[in-house]
Design an enzyme around this catalytic site. Structure first.
Site, PDB file in Angstrom:
ATOM      1  N   TYR A 145      -1.086  -4.859   5.084  1.00 21.91           N
ATOM      2  CA  TYR A 145       0.165  -5.542   4.979  1.00 21.91           C
ATOM      3  C   TYR A 145       0.966  -4.406   3.965  1.00 21.91           C
ATOM      4  CZ  TYR A 145       3.188  -8.913   2.780  1.00 21.91           C
ATOM      5  OH  TYR A 145       4.189 -10.042   2.462  1.00 21.91           O
ATOM      6  N   ASP A 240       1.127   3.694   1.381  1.00 25.01           N
ATOM      7  CA  ASP A 240       1.670   2.469   0.725  1.00 25.01           C
ATOM      8  C   ASP A 240       0.583   2.171  -0.321  1.00 25.01           C
ATOM      9  OD1 ASP A 240       2.282  -0.755   1.721  1.00 25.01           O
ATOM     10  OD2 ASP A 240       2.083   0.053  -0.165  1.00 25.01           O
ATOM     11  N   LYS A 268       3.912  -3.572  -7.919  1.00 27.98           N
ATOM     12  CA  LYS A 268       2.869  -4.149  -8.709  1.00 27.98           C
ATOM     13  C   LYS A 268       2.757  -3.531 -10.229  1.00 27.98           C
ATOM     14  CE  LYS A 268       0.549  -5.428  -4.506  1.00 27.98           C
ATOM     15  NZ  LYS A 268       0.418  -7.009  -4.562  1.00 27.98           N
TER      16      LYS A 268
HETATM   17  P1  KE4 Z   1       5.768  -7.622  -2.290  1.00 34.38           P
HETATM   18  O1  KE4 Z   1       7.070  -7.256  -1.681  1.00 34.38           O
HETATM   19  O2  KE4 Z   1       4.940  -8.645  -2.325  1.00 34.38           O
HETATM   20  O3  KE4 Z   1       5.900  -6.946  -3.962  1.00 34.38           O
HETATM   21  O4  KE4 Z   1       4.742  -6.184  -2.096  1.00 34.38           O
HETATM   22  C1  KE4 Z   1       4.430  -6.347  -0.628  1.00 34.38           C
HETATM   23  C2  KE4 Z   1       3.209  -5.283  -0.508  1.00 34.38           C
HETATM   24  C3  KE4 Z   1       3.179  -4.020   0.160  1.00 34.38           C
HETATM   25  N1  KE4 Z   1       2.099  -3.124   0.231  1.00 34.38           N
HETATM   26  C4  KE4 Z   1       0.850  -3.818  -0.450  1.00 34.38           C
HETATM   27  C5  KE4 Z   1      -0.169  -2.588  -0.008  1.00 34.38           C
HETATM   28  C6  KE4 Z   1       0.581  -4.915  -0.658  1.00 34.38           C
HETATM   29  O5  KE4 Z   1      -0.573  -5.347  -1.122  1.00 34.38           O
HETATM   30  C7  KE4 Z   1       1.880  -5.784  -0.782  1.00 34.38           C
HETATM   31  C8  KE4 Z   1       1.681  -7.187  -1.312  1.00 34.38           C
HETATM   32  N2  KE4 Z   1       0.547  -7.857  -1.621  1.00 34.38           N
HETATM   33  C9  KE4 Z   1       0.451  -9.156  -1.553  1.00 34.38           C
HETATM   34  C10 KE4 Z   1      -1.256  -9.512  -1.709  1.00 34.38           C
HETATM   35  N3  KE4 Z   1      -2.142  -8.939  -0.970  1.00 34.38           N
HETATM   36  C11 KE4 Z   1       1.182  -9.912  -2.300  1.00 34.38           C
HETATM   37  C12 KE4 Z   1       0.929 -11.449  -2.720  1.00 34.38           C
HETATM   38  C13 KE4 Z   1       1.828 -12.256  -1.821  1.00 34.38           C
HETATM   39  O6  KE4 Z   1       2.281 -12.060  -0.991  1.00 34.38           O
HETATM   40  O7  KE4 Z   1       2.107 -13.253  -2.604  1.00 34.38           O
END
Ligand code: KE4
Length: 430
Positions: A145, A240, A268
């Site tokens: 993701y 990523d 994060k």
């Molecule tokens: P954000 O746009 O949510 O800040 O980051 C996206 C993203 C990009 N790359 C990786 C490897 C990530 O894990 C994420 C976001 N992680 C999720 C949890 N697995 C965010 C939680 C959510 O969507 O509420």
């Protein structure tokens, strides 16, 4: 039984004015058969919900809270900047300081751009790769993701997998036709696809440790093959590290596995709990980014001073000698305890771990890919989740997420968690 009355009332109201009552789908807890708890406050390794229930927290805001919640150094740093104001829409010294801290820790970076989320970081990185190579195709991996930008919503992990959404309506076929999603850790498939199409691939983007299909480490040689093949065909290799950055090692997964990607994405931890994403790479690549180059990307709140201050304070705390060793010890204790709990209760379970990212799958086969992860017993996971919550342990409400251990988790927290797992798995094995 714990009372979740206040959360229920808040959720009822929220659902009338916010889609699904949440501002991010995976928080809705739909896959674990309960309504989400509303959190009142958090400190260290603990969360307190709206009904006053206290939990040991293994979500840590989905990764940012590596120090634990409300760390004094972070609070103090934010308060100090508050006196200067909250946002100027102009450069501030703190942006330079955070950029320097990140670049000092990640040798593959010569320049970095701050954005406001991991999604923004990843979508901007692939835009730069496409702009630079003049190619359109991107390769991602099933179960990974990279945020919710159109190009990534193909066989994605995290909330997309949790909710069983194949792709997503609203994403034009013309966009996803340029995205190839291949099996994670499948060196043969990747190599043969690159042999056939490598010349048209703009970028290969990967979670160097997958944390959005549960926790799946890279197989021996997988990352090395991505590095070799992307170099061979002139495709940009993007790590990523939104989740793994400053988490699995001081310099992230690229330090842990000693691989230098062309570009890296962060989020994060780099914002210490405030909205920050970042993407960076070599000078020749980042020279493409406006206003230096032609690839456009912008953001009103990018480099926000409060968020920069939280990120700086967090990264500085992780550089305290022994920080990662202590995290490694606590995380190994948790993983070993969960394995023991499964063994003595006769539960079919696999525990994967890289650093302070831990995954527990209810399956009896090794989990090295999204397909493997999907063999897990989701019903069992759902019951496990609800029962662990009842025991005061707050886990990610999805089989396709990872657990995060913070520097604030004590041996007592870990042992209480393992005890709860033994109790719950004993109940579930009856
Ligand atoms: P954000 O746009 O949510 O800040 O980051 C996206 C993203 C990009 N790359 C990786 C490897 C990530 O894990 C994420 C976001 N992680 C999720 C949890 N697995 C965010 C939680 C959510 O969507 O509420």
């Amino acid at each position: 039984m714990k009372s979740y009355q206040k959360s229920a009332e808040l959720f009822k109201k929220a659902q009338t004015i916010i889609p699904g009552g949440v501002n991010s789908p995976v928080r809705a807890c739909r896959s674990v058969g309960m309504d989400p708890l509303f959190i009142e406050k958090a400190m260290g390794s603990k969360l307190v919900d709206a009904d006053g229930n206290e939990f040991i927290d293994y979500i840590g805001s989905w990764g940012p809270m590596i120090l634990g919640h409300s760390h004094p150094a972070v609070i103090k740093a934010i308060e100090a900047v508050l006196k200067r104001g909250t946002s100027f829409g102009a450069p501030v010294d703190l942006e330079v300081e955070l950029a320097e801290l990140i670049i000092d820790r990640v040798p593959a970076l010569e320049k970095i751009r701050m954005v406001n989320s991991g999604t923004e970081a990843a979508m901007s990185a692939i835009r730069v790769a496409r702009g630079m190579t003049g190619r359109n195709t991107i390769v991602k991996f099933d179960g990974c993701y990279h945020g919710h930008a159109d190009s990534f919503l193909v066989a994605a992990g995290s909330g997309v997998a949790t909710l069983g959404i194949a792709g997503s309506p609203g994403v034009p076929e013309s966009v996803i036709s340029h995205t190839m999603s291949l099996p994670y850790n499948d060196i043969e498939t990747f190599t043969s696809v690159m042999q056939k199409s490598g010349d048209s691939v703009a970028a290969v983007i990967v979670e160097p440790v997958a944390g959005n299909m549960g926790l799946v480490p890279p197989a021996e040689g997988f990352l090395e093959t991505l590095r070799k093949e992307t170099a061979r065909y002139g495709a940009v290799l993007i790590f990523d590290e939104v989740m793994t950055g400053f988490r699995v090692a001081a310099g992230g997964a690229q330090e842990l596995f000693n691989i230098e990607p062309d570009m890296s994405c962060f989020g994060k931890i780099v914002g210490g709990g405030l909205p920050v994403g970042a993407y960076g790479g070599r000078n020749d690549i980042m020279a493409q980014v406006a206003p230096e180059g032609p690839v456009y990307q912008a953001g009103t709140l990018s480099g926000n001073p409060l968020a920069m201050a939280a990120g700086i304070a967090t990264l500085k705390e992780t550089m305290v000698p022994g920080f990662y060793d202590a995290l490694e010890k606590a995380s190994a204790r948790l993983a070993a305890g969960l394995e023991k709990a499964a063994e003595i209760t006769g539960t079919k379970a696999v525990v994967n771990r890289v650093g302070s990212m831990v995954g527990l799958f209810f399956t009896d086969q090794p989990v090295n890919s999204f397909e493997d992860a999907k063999t897990s017993d989701l019903e069992k996971f759902s019951a496990y989740y609800r029962n662990m919550l009842e025991m005061g342990i707050y886990l990610a409400p999805s089989q396709f997420e990872a657990l995060f251990v913070s520097a604030a988790h004590t041996d007592e927290d870990i042992d209480a968690t393992v005890f709860a797992a033994k109790e719950v798995l004993t109940e579930l094995s009856k």
